[in-house]
Design a protein around this motif. Structure first.
Motif, PDB file in Angstrom:
ATOM      1  N   ASP A  51       8.659   9.389   6.786  1.00 37.27           N
ATOM      2  CA  ASP A  51       8.861   8.232   6.016  1.00 37.27           C
ATOM      3  C   ASP A  51      10.070   7.641   6.196  1.00 37.27           C
ATOM      4  O   ASP A  51      10.615   7.170   5.181  1.00 37.27           O
ATOM      5  CB  ASP A  51       8.174   7.980   4.902  1.00 37.27           C
ATOM      6  CG  ASP A  51       6.646   8.671   4.877  1.00 37.27           C
ATOM      7  OD1 ASP A  51       6.625   9.977   4.891  1.00 37.27           O
ATOM      8  OD2 ASP A  51       5.615   7.829   5.043  1.00 37.27           O
ATOM      9  N   ASP A  86       5.633   7.582  10.214  1.00 37.25           N
ATOM     10  CA  ASP A  86       6.159   6.111   9.464  1.00 37.25           C
ATOM     11  C   ASP A  86       7.628   6.063  10.000  1.00 37.25           C
ATOM     12  O   ASP A  86       8.636   5.989   9.300  1.00 37.25           O
ATOM     13  CB  ASP A  86       5.773   6.154   8.157  1.00 37.25           C
ATOM     14  CG  ASP A  86       4.496   5.593   7.645  1.00 37.25           C
ATOM     15  OD1 ASP A  86       3.763   5.218   8.505  1.00 37.25           O
ATOM     16  OD2 ASP A  86       4.168   5.443   6.232  1.00 37.25           O
ATOM     17  N   ASN A 124       1.073   5.722  10.002  1.00 38.71           N
ATOM     18  CA  ASN A 124       0.070   4.464  10.028  1.00 38.71           C
ATOM     19  C   ASN A 124       1.095   3.066   9.893  1.00 38.71           C
ATOM     20  O   ASN A 124       0.522   2.147  10.757  1.00 38.71           O
ATOM     21  CB  ASN A 124      -0.547   4.064   8.475  1.00 38.71           C
ATOM     22  CG  ASN A 124       0.266   4.476   7.295  1.00 38.71           C
ATOM     23  OD1 ASN A 124       0.844   5.529   7.257  1.00 38.71           O
ATOM     24  ND2 ASN A 124       0.508   3.545   6.486  1.00 38.71           N
ATOM     25  N   HIS A 125       1.983   2.936   9.658  1.00 38.56           N
ATOM     26  CA  HIS A 125       3.182   1.986   9.984  1.00 38.56           C
ATOM     27  C   HIS A 125       3.393   1.968  11.438  1.00 38.56           C
ATOM     28  O   HIS A 125       4.002   0.664  11.948  1.00 38.56           O
ATOM     29  CB  HIS A 125       4.338   1.992   9.150  1.00 38.56           C
ATOM     30  CG  HIS A 125       4.075   1.587   7.610  1.00 38.56           C
ATOM     31  ND1 HIS A 125       4.166   0.244   7.511  1.00 38.56           N
ATOM     32  CD2 HIS A 125       3.765   2.441   6.624  1.00 38.56           C
ATOM     33  CE1 HIS A 125       3.792   0.245   6.051  1.00 38.56           C
ATOM     34  NE2 HIS A 125       3.646   1.382   5.426  1.00 38.56           N
ATOM     35  N   HIS A 221       0.766  13.070  10.167  1.00 36.98           N
ATOM     36  CA  HIS A 221       1.466  12.196   9.187  1.00 36.98           C
ATOM     37  C   HIS A 221       0.629  12.039   7.746  1.00 36.98           C
ATOM     38  O   HIS A 221       1.500  12.266   6.862  1.00 36.98           O
ATOM     39  CB  HIS A 221       1.337  10.700   9.805  1.00 36.98           C
ATOM     40  CG  HIS A 221       1.916   9.763   8.610  1.00 36.98           C
ATOM     41  ND1 HIS A 221       3.488   9.802   8.158  1.00 36.98           N
ATOM     42  CD2 HIS A 221       1.505   8.730   7.975  1.00 36.98           C
ATOM     43  CE1 HIS A 221       3.593   8.888   7.389  1.00 36.98           C
ATOM     44  NE2 HIS A 221       2.393   8.093   7.329  1.00 36.98           N
ATOM     45  N   HIS A 256       3.789  10.800   4.493  1.00 35.49           N
ATOM     46  CA  HIS A 256       2.913   9.433   3.953  1.00 35.49           C
ATOM     47  C   HIS A 256       3.094   9.165   2.713  1.00 35.49           C
ATOM     48  O   HIS A 256       3.376   7.899   2.291  1.00 35.49           O
ATOM     49  CB  HIS A 256       1.315   9.810   4.273  1.00 35.49           C
ATOM     50  CG  HIS A 256       0.373   8.721   4.342  1.00 35.49           C
ATOM     51  ND1 HIS A 256       0.814   7.350   4.750  1.00 35.49           N
ATOM     52  CD2 HIS A 256      -0.833   8.432   3.673  1.00 35.49           C
ATOM     53  CE1 HIS A 256      -0.157   6.610   4.488  1.00 35.49           C
ATOM     54  NE2 HIS A 256      -1.224   6.979   3.848  1.00 35.49           N
TER      55      HIS A 256
HETATM   56 FE   LIG Z   1       2.284   6.370   6.033  1.00 31.17          FE
END
Ligand SMILES: [Fe+2]
Length: 339
Positions: A51, A86, A124-125, A221, A256
């Motif tokens: 992240d 991320d 996810n990003h 992640h 995450h």
């Molecule tokens: Fe994330």
């Protein structure tokens, strides 16, 4: 906070003895409260963070500086970086040529200090179209060469260190599609259901291969279990957790949630490590380490994994390079709590 730490560590020590008793009954996992210090001779080290690719990179810079100072101060050669996803928040308008590759990766974690592969997995990003798929740019950036960025595919495995490997690391893509099978539309997307099934089949095949290293680590992640706001991941608990248990995976590494964690579960062979303090704004914890631990803290930082044939040592460090929490793990699953 201090009282919480004392309470949680007391609780962990109580748990430790319970786990030791379980070990006598056939569990592979046992715990002991003991002190370890110093670096074993001939060990290999990697650093990890999650992240980290935030648009405002003030905190990322502080953590990156701490990583560099830590390596210089301890005078070791980092043999790998693990980028736990991320990797890019916000737009990446230039795709593979975007200036952020230089400012927030190549220069932020410079080759002069980290002359090693940087193994990356998507978060996810990264699964956003801003304007084009950022995860596609990450795969392409690795393929172009001339960089330490290593991402041969969405899921892959490698061994660490490169010479005389001691750990097999399985790098996974944890961006699962909606259970209804519909792929998300618009900016955000995920793996397709077909990719999800293909990866799971591949993971089982990887885990079934004869083990050639004393240690086995899986990274993704999304955490399977987390004390942070994202909580436990139902799909990963269903699909991955039983495999980690069956195959005695030593560590599961994730990001995450924007904090640092280490969770142990009675009788479970896997230690669940979360290192999500690489630069994005921190999240509050929803479960205190006194309830589920031994360690969870809302703090920026990175993690250091030191490896010998006999021992893994995992250390969480803060944005000043100060030790937050550490434990060791033996090939048979025995965990020793250090701090
Ligand atoms: Fe994330």
């Amino acid at each position: 906070m201090i009282q919480n730490e004392v309470l949680s560590r007391r609780r962990f020590l109580r748990q430790s003895f319970a786990f030791s008793a379980l070990a006598g009954l056939g569990s592979l996992t046992s715990f002991a409260a003991s002190k370890h210090s110093g670096s074993p001779a001939g060990s290999s080290r990697l650093l990890m963070l999650g992240d980290w690719g935030y648009e405002n990179f003030e905190a990322q810079s502080r953590v990156a500086s701490a990583m560099q100072a830590y390596v210089r101060q301890q005078n070791f050669a980092t043999q790998a970086l693990l980028m736990l996803g991320d990797n890019w928040y916000g737009p990446l308008p230039g795709g593979v040529k975007d200036v952020r590759w230089q400012s927030q990766f190549e220069q932020m974690y410079p080759k002069t200090v980290f002359d090693c592969p940087a193994y990356a997995i998507p978060g996810n990003h990264d699964y956003q179209r801003m304007p084009q798929s950022k995860v596609a740019a990450e795969l392409e950036y690795a393929k172009a060469g001339g960089t330490r960025w290593t991402m041969p595919s969405l899921w892959y495995s490698f061994q660490f260190p490169l010479k005389n490997p001691q750990v097999t690391i399985i790098a996974l893509d944890s961006n699962m599609p909606n259970p209804d099978g519909k792929q998300a539309a618009g900016v955000n997307f995920t793996l397709t259901p077909a990719q999800q099934a293909e990866q799971l089949t591949w993971l089982e095949a990887e885990l079934n291969k004869p083990r050639t290293t004393p240690f086995l680590v899986v990274m993704g992640h999304h955490p399977i279990f987390s004390n942070g706001p994202h909580g436990d991941n139902k799909i990963l608990v269903r699909d991955w957790e039983p495999l980690l248990r069956k195959h005695n995976v030593h560590l599961y590494l994730a990001g995450h949630d924007h904090d640092m964690q280490h969770l142990e579960f009675e009788g479970h062979p896997t230690s669940f490590v979360l290192s999500g303090g690489g630069g994005a704004d921190l999240y509050p914890l929803l479960i205190d380490e006194a309830q589920r631990g031994p360690y969870a803290q809302r703090v920026y930082g990175f993690s250091d994994l030191e490896v010998t044939p006999e021992l893994l040592t995992l250390r969480h460090l803060d944005e000043k390079g100060q030790l937050l929490h550490a434990f060791t793990k033996q090939p048979d699953g025995t965990v020793h709590f250090i701090s």
